[in-house]
Design a protein around this motif. Structure first.
Motif, mmCIF file in Angstrom:
data_model
loop_
_atom_site.group_PDB
_atom_site.id
_atom_site.type_symbol
_atom_site.label_atom_id
_atom_site.label_comp_id
_atom_site.label_asym_id
_atom_site.label_seq_id
_atom_site.Cartn_x
_atom_site.Cartn_y
_atom_site.Cartn_z
ATOM 1 N N UNK A 47 1.102 -1.157 -0.120
ATOM 2 C CA UNK A 47 -0.016 0.021 -0.066
ATOM 3 C C UNK A 47 0.801 1.143 0.054
ATOM 4 N N UNK A 48 0.710 1.965 -1.014
ATOM 5 C CA UNK A 48 1.514 3.561 -1.289
ATOM 6 C C UNK A 48 1.455 4.171 0.194
ATOM 7 N N UNK A 49 0.235 4.237 0.815
ATOM 8 C CA UNK A 49 0.071 4.859 2.120
ATOM 9 C C UNK A 49 0.701 4.390 3.250
ATOM 10 N N UNK A 50 1.036 3.055 3.230
ATOM 11 C CA UNK A 50 1.872 2.533 4.223
ATOM 12 C C UNK A 50 3.386 2.471 3.914
ATOM 13 N N UNK A 51 3.742 2.760 3.036
ATOM 14 C CA UNK A 51 5.154 2.936 2.415
ATOM 15 C C UNK A 51 5.879 3.958 3.138
ATOM 16 N N UNK A 52 7.313 3.675 2.973
ATOM 17 C CA UNK A 52 8.130 5.128 3.224
ATOM 18 C C UNK A 52 9.006 5.466 2.154
ATOM 19 N N UNK A 53 9.450 6.578 2.018
ATOM 20 C CA UNK A 53 10.219 7.087 1.041
ATOM 21 C C UNK A 53 11.674 7.309 1.560
ATOM 22 N N UNK A 54 12.755 6.491 0.965
ATOM 23 C CA UNK A 54 14.009 6.314 1.328
ATOM 24 C C UNK A 54 14.895 7.720 0.914
ATOM 25 N N UNK A 55 15.873 8.150 1.770
ATOM 26 C CA UNK A 55 16.502 9.334 1.112
ATOM 27 C C UNK A 55 17.232 8.670 -0.126
ATOM 28 N N UNK A 56 17.788 9.845 -0.872
ATOM 29 C CA UNK A 56 18.328 9.547 -2.147
ATOM 30 C C UNK A 56 19.709 8.581 -1.902
ATOM 31 N N UNK A 57 20.511 8.955 -0.686
ATOM 32 C CA UNK A 57 21.635 8.327 -0.448
ATOM 33 C C UNK A 57 21.515 6.867 -0.176
ATOM 34 N N UNK A 58 20.293 6.383 0.881
ATOM 35 C CA UNK A 58 20.061 5.301 1.252
ATOM 36 C C UNK A 58 19.593 4.518 -0.174
ATOM 37 N N UNK A 59 18.614 4.926 -0.722
ATOM 38 C CA UNK A 59 18.040 4.184 -1.856
ATOM 39 C C UNK A 59 19.204 3.673 -3.020
ATOM 40 N N UNK A 60 20.161 4.767 -3.198
ATOM 41 C CA UNK A 60 21.549 4.758 -3.943
ATOM 42 C C UNK A 60 22.215 3.626 -3.498
ATOM 43 N N UNK A 61 22.428 3.588 -2.249
ATOM 44 C CA UNK A 61 23.523 2.290 -1.746
ATOM 45 C C UNK A 61 22.667 1.057 -1.956
ATOM 46 N N UNK A 62 21.539 0.988 -1.626
ATOM 47 C CA UNK A 62 20.642 -0.286 -1.956
ATOM 48 C C UNK A 62 20.912 -0.841 -3.477
ATOM 49 N N UNK A 63 20.462 0.220 -4.149
ATOM 50 C CA UNK A 63 20.600 -0.124 -5.752
ATOM 51 C C UNK A 63 21.937 -0.633 -6.244
ATOM 52 N N UNK A 64 23.053 -0.077 -5.905
ATOM 53 C CA UNK A 64 24.236 -0.438 -5.749
ATOM 54 C C UNK A 64 24.566 -1.891 -5.551
ATOM 55 N N UNK A 65 24.118 -1.975 -4.062
ATOM 56 C CA UNK A 65 24.282 -3.608 -3.527
ATOM 57 C C UNK A 65 23.679 -4.587 -4.273
ATOM 58 N N UNK A 66 22.569 -4.176 -4.841
ATOM 59 C CA UNK A 66 21.690 -5.170 -5.906
ATOM 60 C C UNK A 66 22.036 -5.123 -7.378
ATOM 61 N N UNK A 67 23.105 -4.299 -7.734
ATOM 62 C CA UNK A 67 23.605 -4.475 -9.076
ATOM 63 C C UNK A 67 22.623 -3.817 -10.063
ATOM 64 N N UNK A 68 21.742 -2.786 -9.629
ATOM 65 C CA UNK A 68 20.723 -1.837 -10.326
ATOM 66 C C UNK A 68 21.427 -0.652 -10.906
ATOM 67 N N UNK A 69 21.096 -0.299 -12.058
ATOM 68 C CA UNK A 69 21.484 1.062 -12.970
ATOM 69 C C UNK A 69 20.919 2.270 -12.019
ATOM 70 N N UNK A 70 21.803 3.089 -11.698
ATOM 71 C CA UNK A 70 21.345 4.157 -11.032
ATOM 72 C C UNK A 70 21.294 5.484 -12.025
ATOM 73 N N UNK A 71 20.365 6.049 -12.319
ATOM 74 C CA UNK A 71 20.480 7.382 -13.053
ATOM 75 C C UNK A 71 19.835 8.519 -12.709
#
Length: 71
Positions: A47-71
């Motif tokens: 549910x979008x209403x129950x989700x949280x928004x990560x900081x750009x820094x935290x999100x970037x670290x998680x994406x790098x860890x999982x090998x995702x492209x960061x644009x």
């Protein structure tokens, strides 16, 4: 635990972006929204209403860890 099969079909309900599993959370790969959805008793709370928004820094670290492209 979320199965690979389920993870392959689940998407962010807001943006339809792919999700990555990080601990007890599913993280949207969408850079603009950076949503984090919790998992309770092996059930993703998508549910979008129950989700949280990560900081750009935290999100970037998680994406790098999982090998995702960061644009």
């Amino acid at each position: 635990m979320i199965s690979k099969e389920l993870l392959d079909i689940l998407v962010c309900p807001e943006t339809k972006a792919e999700l990555v599993l990080e601990g007890n959370y599913l993280i949207s790969t969408d850079r603009n929204t950076r949503r984090r959805y919790r998992i309770e008793d092996d059930i993703p709370i998508m549910l979008v209403e129950e989700s949280e928004q990560l900081s750009l820094e935290e999100w970037t670290e998680i994406m790098k860890k999982h090998g995702k492209k960061i644009e």
